[in-house]
Design a protein around this motif. Structure first.
Motif, PDB file in Angstrom:
ATOM      1  N   ASN A 109      31.058  38.408 -56.305  1.00 50.79           N
ATOM      2  CA  ASN A 109      31.826  37.363 -56.974  1.00 50.79           C
ATOM      3  C   ASN A 109      32.545  36.596 -55.859  1.00 50.79           C
ATOM      4  O   ASN A 109      33.622  36.994 -55.408  1.00 50.79           O
ATOM      5  N   ASP A 110      31.922  35.521 -55.399  1.00 51.62           N
ATOM      6  CA  ASP A 110      32.314  34.896 -54.139  1.00 51.62           C
ATOM      7  C   ASP A 110      33.736  34.360 -54.116  1.00 51.62           C
ATOM      8  O   ASP A 110      34.333  34.212 -53.049  1.00 51.62           O
ATOM      9  N   GLU A 111      34.295  34.046 -55.262  1.00 56.20           N
ATOM     10  CA  GLU A 111      35.650  33.480 -55.306  1.00 56.20           C
ATOM     11  C   GLU A 111      36.698  34.517 -55.681  1.00 56.20           C
ATOM     12  O   GLU A 111      37.844  34.175 -55.931  1.00 56.20           O
ATOM     13  N   LEU A 112      36.309  35.774 -55.702  1.00 52.54           N
ATOM     14  CA  LEU A 112      37.242  36.844 -56.068  1.00 52.54           C
ATOM     15  C   LEU A 112      38.056  37.253 -54.840  1.00 52.54           C
ATOM     16  O   LEU A 112      37.555  37.252 -53.716  1.00 52.54           O
ATOM     17  N   SER A 113      39.313  37.613 -55.060  1.00 49.89           N
ATOM     18  CA  SER A 113      40.185  37.984 -53.939  1.00 49.89           C
ATOM     19  C   SER A 113      41.193  39.026 -54.402  1.00 49.89           C
ATOM     20  O   SER A 113      41.297  39.336 -55.592  1.00 49.89           O
ATOM     21  N   ALA A 114      41.909  39.553 -53.438  1.00 46.85           N
ATOM     22  CA  ALA A 114      42.984  40.510 -53.744  1.00 46.85           C
ATOM     23  C   ALA A 114      43.997  40.463 -52.606  1.00 46.85           C
ATOM     24  O   ALA A 114      43.627  40.536 -51.433  1.00 46.85           O
ATOM     25  N   GLN A 115      45.257  40.336 -52.952  1.00 47.42           N
ATOM     26  CA  GLN A 115      46.312  40.348 -51.942  1.00 47.42           C
ATOM     27  C   GLN A 115      46.757  41.764 -51.628  1.00 47.42           C
ATOM     28  O   GLN A 115      47.377  42.008 -50.591  1.00 47.42           O
ATOM     29  N   SER A 116      46.434  42.670 -52.515  1.00 47.32           N
ATOM     30  CA  SER A 116      46.775  44.081 -52.301  1.00 47.32           C
ATOM     31  C   SER A 116      45.753  44.946 -53.044  1.00 47.32           C
ATOM     32  O   SER A 116      45.230  44.565 -54.095  1.00 47.32           O
ATOM     33  N   LEU A 117      45.458  46.105 -52.462  1.00 49.30           N
ATOM     34  CA  LEU A 117      44.587  47.081 -53.120  1.00 49.30           C
ATOM     35  C   LEU A 117      45.366  48.344 -53.475  1.00 49.30           C
ATOM     36  O   LEU A 117      44.778  49.412 -53.644  1.00 49.30           O
ATOM     37  N   ASN A 118      46.667  48.194 -53.605  1.00 55.04           N
ATOM     38  CA  ASN A 118      47.499  49.357 -53.910  1.00 55.04           C
ATOM     39  C   ASN A 118      47.096  50.010 -55.238  1.00 55.04           C
ATOM     40  O   ASN A 118      47.198  51.234 -55.408  1.00 55.04           O
ATOM     41  N   TRP A 119      46.600  49.192 -56.184  1.00 54.78           N
ATOM     42  CA  TRP A 119      46.202  49.728 -57.492  1.00 54.78           C
ATOM     43  C   TRP A 119      45.040  50.709 -57.371  1.00 54.78           C
ATOM     44  O   TRP A 119      44.856  51.569 -58.232  1.00 54.78           O
ATOM     45  N   LEU A 120      44.254  50.601 -56.287  1.00 55.58           N
ATOM     46  CA  LEU A 120      43.124  51.516 -56.102  1.00 55.58           C
ATOM     47  C   LEU A 120      43.579  52.964 -55.963  1.00 55.58           C
ATOM     48  O   LEU A 120      42.875  53.897 -56.361  1.00 55.58           O
TER      49      LEU A 120
END
Length: 630
Positions: A175-186
């Motif tokens: 999903n080329d326009e997908l982003s995340a500022q944090s992966l803390n939820w992982l």
């Protein structure tokens, strides 16, 4: 209805006897109880609300949804239900099997959140019009598998996905326009075994190392092309179950990742479990660490498109289960270690575009590869500084591709090259090879690509070449080949690329030669060819024949020699017919002329026949007149 309840309450023995009696009438009878899963009305309505927002369904995935003939949603395509509760537990609307976009959805209906028992959700390879991933998916707390890959989602990944505490597999890739500022939820997904975020912009997610390090059950980590900015270090926990690590095309990942792999408390266990490692297209520098040879169960290793320098580690010879090795496009130097020949499981090896020098190890030559590396089918050593050449026997070689162009190889092509019957691709161009092209090359019945250009090859093109009838690409240009182009080259019925330019070839171009496979390319320039352009090559244009002083580019060849032979056959047939007629005529007429009795008998016979014909015709005419008068 009452009888149904009585059946359920009966003793097992009575029920068993009952099943025996009705077995011919029902194949669904169960010894314990008969239950038919039926869709829950509320969940059926939720699915129909979801369908209502589908703009198009190119694959007919939902054709039966809501159809009066199929009221039970458990029978709808893509829907799975629990037996016996009837709750929807699976929704698979992936378009991947159809190899095209099936569903186009502009509004993601929140009704899916009503499927409280849903465990499996796959909406991959559809198109969601660049919308954000709905946060309502985070309420599906029973989800085990979630796949939203290649579906046109954009924006930030909702942190509510961290509520899916039972999730074991998560795929949000492509999903080329997908982003995340944090992966803390992982870090809340403690049961996660498989995660794929490839293509997601994680340039601002500086906490990705800590988040990944908290997933103690993780087996598969795929984060290709994520613009990762913070490297993994030895302080990041490496868990023992890890089997697949793919972190290619991140550019900012550097050699510190090896500290994470090799200086970790769980390294002794990981080296027994890791099977796949892809670190290509990154910013690695310096030597490839020797410790990589301790990953004995590794089957796939791709370190291409980096800036690794120095030598190929001898320790790589310890990786006995390795099947795929790609070290291309680096700055590796020195020689190829002999230990590489210990990789008996290796099927694919690419060491091209480095600065490797010295002789090719005997284990990688035509003769050596078949002695130890029986599985090797693709070998690319091109664009290095390798020297020498490998004469030898290749009768038992299993290699399908041998690419050794742009080196400094010398000597003749092995005369037994034709014994390598599985060979499909042979490229030893841009070397210093000498001698003639062996006639055994015509025994390569499966080969489709041969490139011997830019060498010092001499002598004629062997007439046996026509036996390699599967060739589609043939390049003998820029050598010292002489003699005529063999007529047998016209047997190459799949030829799409032919370059014989810059040699000393003479004589006519075979008139039956034809380039049949698109895109068409043929070049005969700068030889000593004579004659004119074959009719079947007239579409090539004059540029394909220039540089041949005795060649008539303003003329086209007439019929082929075989066609002329066909004309001679017809001429002989006509002469035979004429002679036969002449002989028969004079045998008959000469006899009548010389023998009076035969002549008189013949003419009396003709007179009787004529009289009979006259009488028959007169009778029929008289009858016809009488009928006309009546």
């Amino acid at each position: 209805m009452n009888s149904h309840h009585q059946i359920i309450k009966t003793s097992p023995a009575s029920l068993f006897l009952f099943c025996l009696l009705i077995l011919p009438l029902s194949a669904t009878c169960n010894v314990e109880k008969t239950v038919v899963a039926r869709c829950i009305d509320q969940e059926r309505d939720a699915l129909l609300k979801f369908k209502h927002h589908i703009q198009s369904d190119e694959c007919g995935l939902m054709d039966l949804w809501g159809n009066p003939g199929t009221p039970d949603c458990c029978t709808w395509k893509g829907v799975s239900c629990s037996n016996p509760s009837g709750h929807v537990i699976g929704l698979n609307l992936s378009a991947a099997p159809y190899q095209k976009t099936c569903l186009s959805i502009s509004v993601f209906s929140p009704s899916l959140s009503e499927l409280k028992f849903l465990k499996y959700l796959d909406l991959s390879s559809n198109y969601f019009y660049d919308m954000e991933i709905p946060s309502s998916i985070g309420s599906l707390v029973n989800l085990i598998h979630l796949n939203l890959s290649d579906s046109g989602f954009s924006g930030d990944i909702p942190h509510q996905l961290g509520n899916l505490s039972r999730l074991t597999s998560l795929d949000l890739s492509r999903n080329d326009e997908l982003s995340a500022q944090s992966l803390n939820w992982l870090s809340q997904l403690t049961l996660l075994r498989d995660i794929n975020l490839s293509g997601t912009d994680l340039s601002e997610a500086t906490d990705w190392t800590q988040s990944i390090g908290s997933l103690s059950m993780l087996e598969v980590l795929q984060m290709d092309h994520c613009q990762l900015s913070t490297p993994l270090t030895s302080s990041s926990i490496l868990y023992a179950n890890l089997r697949i690590v793919s972190l290619s095309i991140n550019y900012y990942i550097n050699s510190s990742i090896f500290q994470w792999l090799f200086n970790n408390s769980n390294y002794s266990t990981v080296k027994q479990s890791l099977e796949y490692l892809d670190l290509s297209y990154n910013s690695f520098q310096g030597p490839i660490p020797n410790e990589i040879g301790n990953l004995k169960f590794l089957a796939y290793l791709n370190l291409s498109r980096n800036s690794f320098s120095r030598t190929v580690p001898d320790a790589m010879g310890n990786m006995e289960f390795l099947k795929y090795l790609d070290l291309s496009y680096n700055s590796l130097s020195s020689t190829i270690p002999d230990e590489i020949g210990n990789l008996q499981s290796l099927m694919y090896m690419d060491l091209s575009y480095n600065s490797l020098s010295g002789s090719i190890p005997s284990t990688l030559r035509f003769s050596g590869a078949l002695e130890t590396m029986h599985s090797l089918s693709y070998l690319d050593l091109s664009h290095n500084r390798l020297e020498g050449f490998a004469p030898g026997d290749v009768e038992d070689s299993h290699s399908t591709s041998h690419i050794n162009s742009s080196n400094q190889l010398e000597g003749p092509i092995p005369s037994s090259v034709g014994g390598s019957s599985p060979l499909l691709h042979l490229d030893i161009s841009y070397n210093l090879l000498q001698g003639s092209i062996p006639s055994a090359i015509g025994d390569l019945h499966s080969i489709v690509h041969i490139d011997l250009s830019y060498n010092h090859l001499q002598g004629p093109i062997p007439s046996s070449l026509g036996g390699a009838s599967s060739i589609s690409y043939l390049d003998f240009s820029n050598n010292y080949l002489e003699g005529a182009i063999p007529i047998s080259i016209a047997n190459l019925k799949y030829l799409g690329y032919l370059d014989l330019s810059n040699n000393y070839l003479r004589g006519d171009i075979p008139c039956k030669l034809e380039i049949t496979k698109t895109p068409y390319f043929a070049k005969f320039t700068y030889n000593n060819l004579s004659g004119s352009i074959p009719i079947k090559l007239s579409y090539l244009g004059y540029n394909a024949f220039e540089g041949n002083p005795n060649f008539h580019m303003d003329k086209f060849q007439g019929r082929c020699d075989d066609d002329k032979h066909d004309g001679n056959i017809y001429l002989g047939l006509y002469v035979s017919i004429g002679l036969g007629f002449y002989t028969g005529f004079w045998v008959f007429c000469g006899t009548l002329t010389l023998k009076n009795s035969w002549r008189h008998a013949y003419f009396r016979f003709l007179d009787r026949i004529i009289d009979k014909i006259y009488v028959v015709v007169a009778v029929y005419l008289a009858r016809f007149r009488r009928k006309s008068q009546v």
